[in-house]
Design a protein around this motif. Structure first.
Motif: not given
Ligand code: ADP
Ligand code: MG
Length: 153
Positions: A30-37, A126-137
């Motif tokens: 089971t994986v929760f995916l978090e981050g804004d729209l 998933l978090t917006p960083v500059e033009d991309g995203r940071n992903i943290e698991i």
């Protein structure tokens, strides 16, 4: 808890990492995916499904709450609970049964169904960083930690 993180420069990097993650995932997770729209939760799910060999369309289950996929001998259920309201619906729709040792459940907006869901093996943020995203698991269970250890980010 164990964590791993990385920068994803563009959508293709998110899709590629999804395929990479798919190789480390196991039935029963089971994986929760978090981050804004717009953070990239559905894009990452698309990458995971493609990594598992699913060639079809992956659309956001915003109105249906869940989209089921049969891939590489397992069922993957992609939930988007943004519009989920009624706990009775959870039972009536049979969503409980989707969480079993032979399936993988990826859940956007899991907080909307707090109390109805099992403990997540992973939380992916998933978090917006500059033009991309940071992903943290983040791994929360022994099963999740073992799978995360298989994943070299
Ligand atoms: P969510 O499901 O979190 O609401 P979506 O996956 O539907 O988000 O949309 C994410 C948007 O961000 C898409 O337009 C996609 O092209 C874009 N995107 C995905 N990954 C990245 C990335 N690493 N860098 C920049 N844009 C990205
Ligand atoms: Mg989405």
């Amino acid at each position: 808890d164990d964590t791993a993180s990385r920068y994803l420069a563009d959508e293709n990097a998110t899709l590629a990492l999804g395929a990479h993650i798919a190789a480390a995932m196991q039935p029963g997770m089971t994986v929760f995916l978090e981050g804004d729209l717009g953070a990239g939760k559905t894009t990452l799910t698309r990458g995971i499904l493609r990594g598992m060999g699913f060639a079809g369309r992956v659309k956001s289950p915003t109105y249906t709450l869940v989209e089921p996929y049969a891939v590489s001998n397992l069922n993957l259920y992609h939930f988007d609970l943004y519009r989920f309201q009624d706990p009775m619906e959870w039972v009536d729709a049979g969503f409980r049964d989707y969480f079993n040792p032979h399936s993988i459940c990826l859940i956007e907006w899991a907080d909307k169904a707090a109390g109805l869901l099992p403990t997540a093996d992973w939380t992916i943020r998933l978090t917006p960083v500059e033009d991309g995203r940071n992903i943290e698991i983040q791994a929360h269970t022994e099963h999740g930690k073992a799978c995360l250890a298989q994943l070299a980010l």
